[in-house]
Design a protein around this motif. Structure first.
Motif, short mmCIF file in Angstrom:
data_model
loop_
_atom_site.label_atom_id
_atom_site.label_comp_id
_atom_site.label_asym_id
_atom_site.label_seq_id
_atom_site.Cartn_x
_atom_site.Cartn_y
_atom_site.Cartn_z
N PRO A 1 -0.60 -11.12 -5.35
CA PRO A 1 -0.38 -10.12 -6.53
C PRO A 1 0.95 -10.22 -6.95
O PRO A 1 2.02 -10.48 -6.09
CB PRO A 1 -0.63 -8.82 -6.02
N LEU A 2 1.36 -10.32 -8.37
CA LEU A 2 2.56 -10.39 -8.91
C LEU A 2 2.91 -9.24 -9.51
O LEU A 2 2.32 -8.67 -10.67
CB LEU A 2 2.75 -11.70 -10.18
N TRP A 3 3.81 -8.54 -9.03
CA TRP A 3 4.23 -7.15 -9.40
C TRP A 3 5.38 -6.81 -10.33
O TRP A 3 6.33 -7.95 -10.49
CB TRP A 3 4.61 -6.26 -8.22
N GLY B 1 11.34 -5.03 -9.59
CA GLY B 1 11.76 -4.10 -8.74
C GLY B 1 10.79 -3.27 -8.07
O GLY B 1 11.01 -2.37 -7.63
N ILE B 2 9.45 -3.67 -7.72
CA ILE B 2 8.37 -3.27 -7.18
C ILE B 2 7.98 -4.12 -6.28
O ILE B 2 7.77 -5.44 -6.55
CB ILE B 2 7.27 -2.72 -8.07
N VAL B 3 7.77 -3.67 -5.13
CA VAL B 3 6.97 -4.51 -4.03
C VAL B 3 5.64 -3.67 -3.81
O VAL B 3 5.61 -2.82 -4.09
CB VAL B 3 7.58 -4.47 -2.75
N GLY B 4 4.48 -4.66 -3.61
CA GLY B 4 3.20 -4.07 -3.38
C GLY B 4 2.40 -4.95 -2.75
O GLY B 4 2.61 -6.18 -2.25
N ALA C 1 5.65 0.11 -3.78
CA ALA C 1 7.02 1.02 -3.60
C ALA C 1 8.02 0.44 -4.13
O ALA C 1 8.03 -0.86 -4.73
CB ALA C 1 7.32 0.87 -2.08
N ARG C 2 9.09 0.94 -4.54
CA ARG C 2 10.46 0.49 -5.31
C ARG C 2 11.07 -0.50 -4.17
O ARG C 2 11.30 -0.17 -3.05
CB ARG C 2 11.13 1.47 -5.65
N LEU D 1 5.98 -5.14 2.26
CA LEU D 1 4.78 -4.29 3.00
C LEU D 1 3.46 -4.83 2.92
O LEU D 1 3.39 -5.81 1.79
CB LEU D 1 4.59 -2.98 2.43
N GLY D 2 2.56 -4.96 3.80
CA GLY D 2 1.25 -5.46 3.84
C GLY D 2 0.26 -4.52 4.28
O GLY D 2 0.47 -3.76 5.19
N ILE D 3 -0.99 -4.54 3.67
CA ILE D 3 -2.11 -3.52 4.01
C ILE D 3 -3.35 -4.67 4.20
O ILE D 3 -3.49 -5.42 3.26
CB ILE D 3 -2.33 -2.39 3.21
#
Length: 240
Positions: free
Chosen positions: A73-75, A78-81, A95-96, A103-105
């Motif tokens: 995914p491309l966010w 300033g955002i990681v996801g 998250a910012r 992070l990874g889920i």
């Protein structure tokens, strides 16, 4: 469930719905799955519906979530996801970048891995630690499935920072189970859950990330969820 594995400054959203209403996707997103089979479209759309709810949790307007190499995914700047989807569960976590480096889920059905997959995704030392596979329907924890999910979370954390793909044999995982798991998943579903933590010792290293990643896992309602998070100040936290 995923909200139980991540800190409060990570915005999460999850659903057990398999479909979303027409019009959920932005035109740019629709174009990415226009020729896809129904399952692929549904997985794509439900995950992005979760992403939009997670954006709202950070006070952000809804925007399209396109993808890069191998579907990453491309966010927004300033955002990681991270996103995940499996039959019966879809989730997003954002998250910012000032708060979280990466992070990874991951979510998986709680059952034994298919025949032959266990040997492909585990190291000999890991197989010794988690023990032999257990039959489905016994009520026992399927550690091989948790390990698979945890490695997916590790890879999703690693790649956006390094730009290098990890192989399943390039992370060595050790699991710990909590003595008194919490009850319920936060969505009203009753019953006990198994949960704990894990460490991932990376056999392929990069100076941008620590050599050991830490994560959490949970099994509830026949779903496994795992999460890994790295802070921007990880060097200071580790005294480096």
């Amino acid at each position: 469930m995923i909200e139980l594995l991540l800190p409060a400054d990570v915005s999460t959203a999850a659903t057990r719905a398999e479909t979303v209403p027409d019009g959920t996707l932005f035109p740019e997103e629709e174009a990415l799955v226009a020729k896809s089979v129904a399952k692929r479209r549904n997985d794509f759309a439900t995950a992005r519906a979760c992403a939009r709810r997670a954006m709202a949790g950070l006070g952000l307007p809804p925007v399209p979530v396109l993808h890069g190499h191998r579907g990453r995914p491309l966010w927004p700047e300033g955002i990681v996801g991270t996103l995940t989807h499996c039959t019966g569960y879809r989730a997003a976590a954002l998250a910012r970048a000032t708060d979280v480096l990466s992070l990874g889920i991951d979510a998986e059905p709680h059952g034994p891995l298919p025949t032959g997959v266990r040997e492909l995704v585990t190291l000999p030392a890991e197989r010794e630690r988690i023990g032999p596979p257990v039959p489905e329907g016994t009520g026992e924890i399927h550690w091989d499935r948790i390990l698979f999910s945890a490695k997916e979370s590790v890879f999703k954390t690693w790649y956006p920072v390094t730009g290098v793909e990890l192989d399943f044999t390039e992370a060595d995982l050790t699991f710990h189970r909590a003595d008194t798991p919490s009850q319920g998943s936060g969505d009203g579903s009753p019953g006990p859950a198994a949960e704990g933590t894990f460490t991932a010792r990376l056999l392929l290293t990069d100076p941008a990330l620590p050599t050991t990643l830490h994560g959490r896992w949970r099994v509830e309602d026949e779903i496994v969820v795992t999460a890994v998070l790295v802070r921007p100040d990880w060097r200071e936290r580790e005294g480096k």
